[in-house]
Design an enzyme around this catalytic site. Structure first.
Site, PDB file in Angstrom:
ATOM      1  N   PRO A   1     -13.996  48.333 -68.425  1.00 27.48           N
ATOM      2  CA  PRO A   1     -13.454  49.654 -68.172  1.00 27.48           C
ATOM      3  C   PRO A   1     -11.933  49.623 -68.101  1.00 27.48           C
ATOM      4  O   PRO A   1     -11.356  48.673 -67.569  1.00 27.48           O
ATOM      5  CB  PRO A   1     -14.040  50.052 -66.807  1.00 27.48           C
ATOM      6  CG  PRO A   1     -14.728  48.871 -66.261  1.00 27.48           C
ATOM      7  CD  PRO A   1     -14.650  47.745 -67.248  1.00 27.48           C
TER       8      PRO A   1
ATOM      9  N   SER B   1      -8.512  51.987 -66.872  1.00 20.58           N
ATOM     10  CA  SER B   1      -8.301  52.726 -65.633  1.00 20.58           C
ATOM     11  C   SER B   1      -8.839  54.136 -65.842  1.00 20.58           C
ATOM     12  O   SER B   1      -9.267  54.506 -66.923  1.00 20.58           O
ATOM     13  CB  SER B   1      -6.818  52.785 -65.328  1.00 20.58           C
ATOM     14  OG  SER B   1      -6.145  53.396 -66.407  1.00 20.58           O
TER      15      SER B   1
ATOM     16  N   SER C   1     -12.521  52.728 -72.317  1.00 17.64           N
ATOM     17  CA  SER C   1     -13.202  51.500 -71.928  1.00 17.64           C
ATOM     18  C   SER C   1     -13.741  50.856 -73.197  1.00 17.64           C
ATOM     19  O   SER C   1     -13.983  51.542 -74.187  1.00 17.64           O
ATOM     20  CB  SER C   1     -14.364  51.806 -70.981  1.00 17.64           C
ATOM     21  OG  SER C   1     -13.889  52.432 -69.810  1.00 17.64           O
TER      22      SER C   1
ATOM     23  N   HIS D   1     -12.377  41.539 -66.808  1.00 21.11           N
ATOM     24  CA  HIS D   1     -13.296  42.559 -66.266  1.00 21.11           C
ATOM     25  C   HIS D   1     -12.748  43.968 -66.334  1.00 21.11           C
ATOM     26  O   HIS D   1     -13.473  44.929 -66.077  1.00 21.11           O
ATOM     27  CB  HIS D   1     -13.662  42.213 -64.830  1.00 21.11           C
ATOM     28  CG  HIS D   1     -12.670  42.696 -63.820  1.00 21.11           C
ATOM     29  ND1 HIS D   1     -11.324  42.437 -63.901  1.00 21.11           N
ATOM     30  CD2 HIS D   1     -12.833  43.439 -62.699  1.00 21.11           C
ATOM     31  CE1 HIS D   1     -10.717  42.995 -62.858  1.00 21.11           C
ATOM     32  NE2 HIS D   1     -11.597  43.603 -62.119  1.00 21.11           N
TER      33      HIS D   1
END
Length: 482
Positions: A373, A375, A380, A398
């Site tokens: 993802p 922000s 994403s 991540h």
DNA sequence: ATGTAC
């Protein structure tokens, strides 16, 4: 510490052994990230981890690296088994924080802003967001709590929170067998009433559009069609896992002395894997891992109900199948090149290459998908790993990674800025002023971060999701909407 | 990340 850092290939830097370091550290950054975002502190934290006894080969920093408590976020530390250490701080506060993606057969062109708002309200009515929020299913879940965290999926299926096929599309099939609630403090158990909630910080439920496909074959395998609506769920083990981390960090700090271990920092408090304290932590952490998988599963159920209510049909008619579910704060025993290791990933995602046995059978040929993802308000990515991922011990980044602390973000940004940044994206949750620490400007550029590993062929982009609507909680305060 | 305190 004055750190020597040298380039060791495209988008890769190494810090040779120095001082107490047992192995070297390496960090993956492209030129842009190296020039703009590299902080000395996070490198020092990698070096601290590299000085722990039993650490294997090198400690790794991912492109989204930023400093954390103990190990940096975006850090991977592998320990030799059985002689290495286990560290609660190297897993992090939010044990099994992770991301689950649901696909739908709904075309986004059929939804206008009003639809998205209503859909978001149906979701928010079922899934609590924000710090300290407790479950709406407590009567049901409270009775079965021990079974849920110790035995996992079957009870969720029995209670109607899952479809039978769901578990096949979760990392480790959503279950760690060694979970033991008797190794969890009463204080942590009390916080178990947060099961089936999203929480605050970077956690969210996001409705997005499958906006771009890079890899048609794998996108098709994952059931992703361009222009379809997707649901991304990002949450973890809430107060339950948080309390377990706090409890065991303190136990480990005290015990480390007894084992004659010299700790490089409090956040890296660690004990031998095979020690009673190490085993107890693993059992408690496993409970938190199962909690977080259950959390994302029950939220999946609530989201399905919300969709069913809004579209006035059975949720199965809308697909809403689980594409996959990945953890990014976790310690696991895994085999790398024939060697058993305890791999600590903190803000790093496990990513298996094609043909690896750990993939679900449906994804054996592609490798399971990983969700990265950006922000809030930015894209994403869905990616798969290549065989080259073995060099990071089957790990990828991540997320985008923070560029400044939450406190600094709240100081620098204002509500107007956040609204402008969100543009047409529908938002439901806390007032904007309560989530300023989540402003996209507080994060790195997701494209630069994803490209870093893509450029060196460790990952391959499959698709890009573009956000349409997001439910997100903050530090409390009244409900607002936009 | 987190009932930002025993």
């Amino acid at each position: 510490m004055f750190l020597q850092i040298e380039k060791c290939g495209l988008n890769c830097y190494r810090i040779p052994r120095q001082g107490e370091m047992k192995v070297e550290a390496r960090v993956y950054l492209n030129e842009f990230l190296y020039e703009n975002y590299l902080e000395e502190e996070s490198l020092e934290q990698l070096c601290d981890a590299a000085s722990l006894p039993g650490v294997y080969r090198y400690v790794i920093g991912m492109p989204d690296i930023h400093s954390g408590y103990g190990l940096p976020i975006g850090g991977v530390m592998a320990m030799e088994v059985p002689d290495g250490l286990i560290s609660a701080g190297a897993v992090g506060m939010d044990i099994n924080c992770g991301v689950r993606l649901l696909r739908t057969n709904i075309g986004v062109q059929d939804l206008d802003k009003k639809d998205l708002e209503k859909l978001l309200r149906e979701i928010a009515a079922r899934v609590p967001t924000g710090i300290g929020k407790t479950s709406k299913h407590q009567a049901d879940l409270g009775r079965h709590f021990a079974e849920i965290v110790e035995s996992g999926f079957p009870v969720l299926l029995e209670l109607g929170y899952a479809r039978p096929e769901d578990r096949r599309f979760v990392e480790e099939e959503g279950f760690f067998p060694g979970a033991n609630l008797s190794k969890v403090s009463n204080k942590a158990r009390k916080r178990g009433n947060q099961l089936s909630t999203i929480g605050g910080g970077n956690h969210f439920i996001e409705l997005g559009e499958v906006a771009e496909i890079f890899d048609r074959e794998n996108a098709a395998l994952f059931g992703l069609t361009r222009g379809s609506l997707s649901v991304l769920i990002h949450t973890g083990s809430r107060g339950f896992g948080h309390q377990i981390c706090v409890d065991y960090s303190s136990i480990m700090e005290k015990s480390a002395k007894r084992y004659g271990l010299k700790l490089p920092s409090r956040g890296l408090a660690a004990v031998p894997i095979e020690s009673p304290e190490g085993k107890d932590y693993f059992a408690a952490m496993s409970a938190a891992i199962n909690f977080a998988f259950a959390n994302r599963q029950i939220i999946t159920h609530d989201v399905r109900e919300a969709f069913g209510a809004y579209f006035d049909c059975r949720d199965t008619e809308l697909d809403l199948g689980v594409v996959y579910d990945v953890a990014h704060n976790i310690a696991k025993f895994e085999e790398v090149e024939g060697r058993e290791l305890l791999i600590h990933r903190k803000g790093a995602t496990r990513a298996l290459p094609p043909q690896h046995r750990g993939n679900p059978s449906a994804y054996r040929s592609s490798g399971h998908p990983v969700f990265i993802p950006g922000s809030m308000g930015t894209s994403s990515y869905i990616i798969v790993a290549t065989p080259k991922v073995v060099e990071t011990f089957y790990s990828v980044n991540h997320g985008a990674g923070r560029v400044m602390s939450r406190r600094e973000a709240r100081r620098q940004f204002d509500v107007e800025m956040l609204r402008e940044q969100l543009g047409p994206i529908v938002f439901y949750g806390d007032r904007e002023r309560n989530i300023l620490d989540e402003a996209p400007q507080a994060y790195k550029d997701i494209d630069a971060v994803v490209d870093t590993l893509a450029e060196i062929g460790i990952i391959k982009k499959v698709a890009r999701l573009s956000p349409l609507a997001v439910v997100k909680g903050g530090k409390g305060g009244r409900r607002g909407r936009r």
